[in-house]
Design a protein around this motif. Structure first.
Motif, mmCIF file in Angstrom:
data_model
loop_
_atom_site.group_PDB
_atom_site.id
_atom_site.type_symbol
_atom_site.label_atom_id
_atom_site.label_comp_id
_atom_site.label_asym_id
_atom_site.label_seq_id
_atom_site.Cartn_x
_atom_site.Cartn_y
_atom_site.Cartn_z
ATOM 1 N N HIS A 1 7.985 7.946 39.414
ATOM 2 C CA HIS A 1 8.116 8.666 38.907
ATOM 3 C C HIS A 1 7.715 8.514 36.813
ATOM 4 O O HIS A 1 9.008 9.209 36.299
ATOM 5 C CB HIS A 1 9.568 9.063 39.415
ATOM 6 N N GLY A 2 6.655 8.201 36.883
ATOM 7 C CA GLY A 2 6.667 8.010 36.099
ATOM 8 C C GLY A 2 7.137 6.787 34.564
ATOM 9 O O GLY A 2 7.482 7.069 33.154
ATOM 10 N N TRP A 3 7.826 5.812 34.598
ATOM 11 C CA TRP A 3 9.254 5.230 34.262
ATOM 12 C C TRP A 3 8.963 4.177 33.251
ATOM 13 O O TRP A 3 8.943 3.374 33.009
ATOM 14 C CB TRP A 3 10.341 4.930 34.988
ATOM 15 N N THR A 4 7.533 3.497 33.928
ATOM 16 C CA THR A 4 6.650 2.601 33.152
ATOM 17 C C THR A 4 6.418 2.860 31.323
ATOM 18 O O THR A 4 6.386 3.813 30.952
ATOM 19 C CB THR A 4 5.180 2.530 33.433
ATOM 20 N N THR B 1 7.175 15.158 40.109
ATOM 21 C CA THR B 1 7.908 15.252 38.856
ATOM 22 C C THR B 1 7.617 15.281 37.735
ATOM 23 O O THR B 1 8.197 16.162 36.846
ATOM 24 C CB THR B 1 7.962 12.858 38.653
ATOM 25 N N LEU B 2 5.690 15.867 37.136
ATOM 26 C CA LEU B 2 5.641 16.426 36.487
ATOM 27 C C LEU B 2 5.577 18.176 36.130
ATOM 28 O O LEU B 2 6.133 18.286 35.140
ATOM 29 C CB LEU B 2 4.086 16.070 36.285
ATOM 30 N N ALA B 3 5.424 18.091 37.887
ATOM 31 C CA ALA B 3 5.770 19.746 37.420
ATOM 32 C C ALA B 3 7.236 20.253 37.461
ATOM 33 O O ALA B 3 7.455 21.343 36.290
ATOM 34 C CB ALA B 3 5.613 20.508 38.940
ATOM 35 N N LEU B 4 8.588 19.573 37.243
ATOM 36 C CA LEU B 4 9.091 19.530 36.858
ATOM 37 C C LEU B 4 9.871 19.083 35.698
ATOM 38 O O LEU B 4 11.307 20.386 34.999
ATOM 39 C CB LEU B 4 10.668 18.984 38.148
ATOM 40 N N THR B 5 9.613 18.382 35.388
ATOM 41 C CA THR B 5 9.407 18.362 34.012
ATOM 42 C C THR B 5 8.770 19.230 33.469
ATOM 43 O O THR B 5 9.537 19.293 32.220
ATOM 44 C CB THR B 5 9.349 16.585 33.399
ATOM 45 N N SER B 6 7.650 19.344 33.884
ATOM 46 C CA SER B 6 6.762 20.789 32.657
ATOM 47 C C SER B 6 8.300 22.546 32.824
ATOM 48 O O SER B 6 8.325 22.744 31.948
ATOM 49 C CB SER B 6 6.176 20.856 32.976
ATOM 50 N N LEU B 7 8.271 22.244 33.716
ATOM 51 C CA LEU B 7 9.496 23.526 33.889
ATOM 52 C C LEU B 7 10.458 23.741 33.097
ATOM 53 O O LEU B 7 10.819 24.391 32.308
ATOM 54 C CB LEU B 7 9.663 23.654 35.782
ATOM 55 N N ALA C 1 18.390 18.539 46.786
ATOM 56 C CA ALA C 1 18.077 17.259 45.720
ATOM 57 C C ALA C 1 17.143 16.662 45.799
ATOM 58 O O ALA C 1 16.627 16.005 46.373
ATOM 59 C CB ALA C 1 19.511 16.624 46.162
ATOM 60 N N ALA C 2 17.225 16.207 45.169
ATOM 61 C CA ALA C 2 16.105 14.731 43.871
ATOM 62 C C ALA C 2 16.346 13.643 44.076
ATOM 63 O O ALA C 2 17.225 13.785 44.371
ATOM 64 C CB ALA C 2 14.882 15.368 42.856
ATOM 65 N N PRO C 3 16.256 12.437 44.113
ATOM 66 C CA PRO C 3 16.032 11.069 44.190
ATOM 67 C C PRO C 3 16.434 11.351 43.271
ATOM 68 O O PRO C 3 15.480 11.928 41.993
ATOM 69 C CB PRO C 3 14.816 10.524 44.925
ATOM 70 N N SER C 4 17.398 10.153 42.873
ATOM 71 C CA SER C 4 17.803 9.366 41.599
ATOM 72 C C SER C 4 16.968 9.162 40.325
ATOM 73 O O SER C 4 16.825 9.310 40.014
ATOM 74 C CB SER C 4 19.067 8.391 41.556
ATOM 75 N N GLN C 5 16.353 8.276 41.180
ATOM 76 C CA GLN C 5 14.426 8.038 39.814
ATOM 77 C C GLN C 5 14.181 9.189 39.618
ATOM 78 O O GLN C 5 13.616 9.291 38.417
ATOM 79 C CB GLN C 5 13.929 7.036 40.669
#
Length: 248
Positions: free
Chosen positions: A12-15, A96-102, A138-142
């Motif tokens: 999920h891109g947390w790095t 995760t990238l799609a959700l953020t973009s949208l 529902a998405a996972p919390s992370q």
């Protein structure tokens, strides 16, 4: 183009990466010369029910220009991900990238922009977190929190500190679409194809108007961080986007 991993930090891109893109690219136009890639060659994960829910929400709440901008951001980000950061491309979730973009600009929705005292990124992030955390899909919390974090910080440009990899990727894609920044990160063939598939429809003027409207209503808005009395420096830069001007 797909990915899978059992590590939620990578997935999920947390790095943590530098918030200063110059530190990443070391003064160069790109890390790897981008290759042409077309919209048809990139899978948009609408088969994920969480993404489908977010996409329907974005279509319902955003003007067409903002929705198309959000879709373009996904394709710019995906091209940048695979060509510039191949080590992340095997792990970062396309969903995760799609959700953020949208949802990154959901706070600019006419139903939200002046009905809250919060800056649009912050209200949008809270809206996204609530949407992604709600049943039946529902998405996972992370994942939900990664989207929320990236939306909060997607206009948090600067030189000090770190940001999540997902947040940096969204910054690169939005700066590319809005300002024509780092023009060489995306191949010109890709630039033309994505803009044809998701027409800009005067996006520069539309977004500049939104910036000015928010700052007039909320002179404390985070958009002022990007410069100028009343957000004018940023708004003028969006309107003066020479890279995308021919597609408007």
């Amino acid at each position: 183009m797909s990915s899978s991993t059992n590590d939620p930090i990578a997935e999920h891109g947390w790095t943590a990466v530098p918030v200063d893109a110059e530190a990443i690219f070391k003064g160069r136009p790109y890390l790897h010369k981008p290759a042409p890639v077309l919209v048809k060659d990139i899978h948009f994960p609408s088969d994920d029910p969480i993404v489908a829910k977010a996409q329907a929400y974005a279509k319902d709440h955003l003007p067409p220009q903002t929705y198309n901008h959000s879709m373009r951001v996904f394709y710019w980000a995906t091209a940048i991900l695979h060509h510039q950061f191949p080590s992340h491309s095997t792990s970062l979730s396309p969903s995760t990238l799609a959700l953020t973009s949208l949802l990154h600009d959901i706070g600019t929705s006419p139903s939200f922009l002046t009905t809250t005292l919060l800056s649009f990124e912050f209200h949008g992030a809270i809206t996204a977190l609530n949407l992604l955390s709600s049943p039946p899909h529902a998405a996972p919390s992370q994942q939900a929190e990664a989207v929320c974090e990236a939306i909060i910080r997607h206009q948090d440009l600067g030189t000090q500190g770190t940001i999540t990899f997902l947040g940096q990727l969204i910054q690169l894609a939005t700066v590319y679409d809005n300002l024509g920044g780092r023009a060489y990160l995306v191949h010109e063939t890709t630039r033309g194809d994505v803009n044809r598939e998701f027409p800009r429809g005067g996006w520069g003027g539309c977004f500049a108007k939104t910036i000015r409207e928010e700052v007039r209503a909320k002179p404390w808005a985070h958009s002022t961080h990007l410069g100028g009395e009343g957000g004018e420096v940023f708004a003028n830069a969006v309107e003066g986007n020479l890279l995308m001007g021919g597609y408007e």
